[in-house]
Design an enzyme around this catalytic site. Structure first.
Site, short mmCIF file in Angstrom:
data_model
loop_
_atom_site.label_atom_id
_atom_site.label_comp_id
_atom_site.label_asym_id
_atom_site.label_seq_id
_atom_site.Cartn_x
_atom_site.Cartn_y
_atom_site.Cartn_z
N SER A 108 -55.24 -54.21 11.24
CA SER A 108 -55.71 -53.23 10.23
C SER A 108 -55.48 -53.69 8.82
CB SER A 108 -54.85 -52.09 10.46
OG SER A 108 -55.22 -51.50 11.78
N TYR A 134 -64.05 -50.22 16.15
CA TYR A 134 -62.85 -49.78 15.77
C TYR A 134 -62.33 -51.19 15.00
CZ TYR A 134 -58.05 -48.56 15.13
OH TYR A 134 -56.63 -48.21 14.49
N ASP A 239 -64.48 -59.89 12.24
CA ASP A 239 -63.25 -59.45 12.83
C ASP A 239 -62.86 -59.90 14.14
OD1 ASP A 239 -61.26 -57.90 14.07
OD2 ASP A 239 -62.13 -55.91 13.51
N VAL A 241 -60.10 -60.06 15.74
CA VAL A 241 -59.01 -59.38 16.37
C VAL A 241 -59.20 -59.52 17.95
CG1 VAL A 241 -57.58 -57.27 16.78
CG2 VAL A 241 -58.30 -58.05 14.22
N1 PMP Z 1 -60.15 -54.89 14.80
C1 PMP Z 1 -60.39 -54.64 16.06
C2 PMP Z 1 -61.64 -55.47 16.80
C3 PMP Z 1 -59.34 -54.07 17.28
O1 PMP Z 1 -59.45 -54.22 18.35
C4 PMP Z 1 -58.14 -53.45 16.59
C5 PMP Z 1 -57.23 -52.92 17.10
N2 PMP Z 1 -57.53 -52.32 18.52
C6 PMP Z 1 -57.94 -53.87 15.14
C7 PMP Z 1 -59.11 -54.36 14.39
C8 PMP Z 1 -56.76 -53.16 14.45
O2 PMP Z 1 -55.65 -54.07 14.66
P1 PMP Z 1 -53.94 -53.39 14.74
O3 PMP Z 1 -53.92 -52.57 15.88
O4 PMP Z 1 -53.40 -54.67 14.99
O5 PMP Z 1 -53.79 -52.96 13.41
#
Ligand code: PMP
Length: 435
Positions: A108, A134, A239, A241
């Site tokens: 985030s 998300y 992103d 993540v």
């Molecule tokens: N981007 C994506 C694609 C995610 O899946 C997530 C968490 N599910 C986040 C950002 C946010 O990461 P965090 O929970 O570490 O803040």
């Protein structure tokens, strides 16, 4: 401590928005590799957790963490070699031009910083995201996460594109040119944003479309969309993540699958194998624009313990050949899932690559009527009773999400497929049936 008592204490002590998975929440007390044990000593194969990327409680991660913690942990306002080495190692894995990094603690925060930088650099507020996506829990990233609130509450500056789901979207796999058809629809959404007087600051792109699937999009679509965004003055923020860190097979980052070059890259979850460390990578001119405007400080971001852990994660991925494993075991897993699909018509579609697969569950293969959330919960419980932990995603919550640690081996894939097979053999969807 009995699981029921712990649940009651948790409900009293924690906020009600802390939710749990499974009807009878799992009380996990130990992990090792791809295995988890609950408080009753029951063993589960972890087919869901991407955060312990190199496996639960990896001894090298534990050693790196405890050795550094025994020596020093402090913030980034002093010199420390760990964070610099980590930055250099990750930048070496990114395209030329992305030569600068910043460390934070969560995905985030990484996306929040990326959006702030994109807006400052372009002077434009508009953000383009996908329906169902998300991107985080800060005010800015939450507003850029259409999965989290009703469409009526979307801010003026947000353009929401439809997810490129070639199985159940507006453009299907058998379209003569699905990439171009998807692109035309995306261009219309960009035009609508600009017609509202909003200029485009960036596209925030998750190349796995993970909360919708995962999905595999046509390459010409993704490339065409990035060209459109750039032509309108926007930056490309990837992103990573979920899609990054070898999750999608034979490349470190998800965007590499599409042959695009982002301006900013964010990553988090798998970087610390469970320890909270996340990062933003960018072109130097983008970082300089931010630096001229403000200081950004993150107390825990890139601290010596986080850096030691994140460096150890890269060591393990390299030394254990986990990128190659993601590609090879992922292909083996996919083939076994496709064989399972041939025997279970409730598996309407399978999408994914590497160690990231989604089974789109349907009540009727002809109409593609999706499983409801209650049926998906029942199915997840049944599979857990068979000793395998899975998750869900998808627009209707209809996708069985399989995203194990990167140390998943072919025999683990066999165990997972056998468990899903047994669960499906005793399962019939209840929702959508006439009473
Ligand atoms: N981007 C994506 C694609 C995610 O899946 C997530 C968490 N599910 C986040 C950002 C946010 O990461 P965090 O929970 O570490 O803040």
């Amino acid at each position: 401590m009995k699981t029921g008592d712990l649940m009651a204490r948790r409900q009293r002590a924690l906020a009600p928005f802390h939710y749990h998975m499974f009807e009878r929440p799992l009380h996990i007390v130990r992990g090792e590799g791809v295995w988890l044990w609950d408080a009753d000593g029951r063993k589960y194969l972890d087919c869901y957790n991407n955060v312990p990327s190199v496996g639960h409680a990896h001894p090298r991660i534990v050693a790196a963490m405890s050795t550094q913690a025994a020596q020093l942990n402090t913030h980034t306002r002093y010199l420390h070699e760990g964070i610099v080495t980590l930055a250099e190692r990750l930048l070496a894995r990114l395209p030329d031009g992305i030569d600068t990094s910043a460390f934070v603690c969560t995905g985030s925060e990484a996306n929040d910083l990326a959006l702030q930088m994109a807006r400052l650099f372009t002077g434009a507020e508009g953000v383009v995201v996908y329906d169902g996506a998300y991107h985080g829990n800060t005010a800015l990233t939450l507003a850029a996460s259409p999965s989290e609130y009703p469409p009526a509450e979307r801010p003026e500056w947000l353009a929401v594109l439809e997810a490129p789901n070639l199985y159940r979207g507006a453009v299907l796999r058998d379209d003569p040119a699905p990439g171009q058809a998807l692109l035309a629809r995306a261009v219309a959404a960009l035009d609508a944003l600009e017609a509202r007087g909003q200029r485009i600051g960036c596209l925030l792109l998750d190349c796995a479309w993970d909360s919708n699937g995962p999905l595999l999009a046509p390459v010409d679509y993704v490339q065409g969309l990035c060209a459109e965004i750039r032509a309108r003055g926007g930056l490309i923020v990837c992103d990573e993540v979920q899609a990054g860190y070898c999750r999608m097979g034979a490349q470190w980052w998800g965007f590499q699958r599409y042959g695009i070059t982002p301006d900013i890259v964010t990553c988090g979850k798998p970087m610390g194998a469970g320890h909270p460390v996340a990062a933003v990578f960018m072109r130097r001119d983008i970082a300089e624009r931010m630096a001229a405007h403000q200081v950004y400080f993150n107390t825990f971001g890139g601290n010596p313990v986080s850096a030691a852990v994140a460096n150890a994660v890269i060591d393990v991925i390299e030394d254990e050949g986990l990128m190659d494993n993601s590609a090879r075991t992922g292909a083996y897993f996919l083939a076994a899932l496709q064989e399972l699909q041939a025997r279970h018509p409730v598996i309407g579609d399978i999408q994914g690559v590497g160690l990231f697969h989604g089974l789109d569950m349907v009540r009727d293969a002809g109409t593609k009527a999706p499983f409801g959330r209650a049926d998906m919960a029942r199915l997840g419980n049944l599979i857990a009773q068979e000793g395998v932990i899975t998750g869900t995603s998808g627009r209707h919550g209809q996708t069985l999400k399989l995203r194990p640690p990167l140390v998943f081996a072919p025999h683990d894939a066999d165990l997972a497929v056998q468990a899903i097979d047994r669960a499906l053999a005793s399962f019939s969807p209840q929702e959508g049936r006439r009473a």
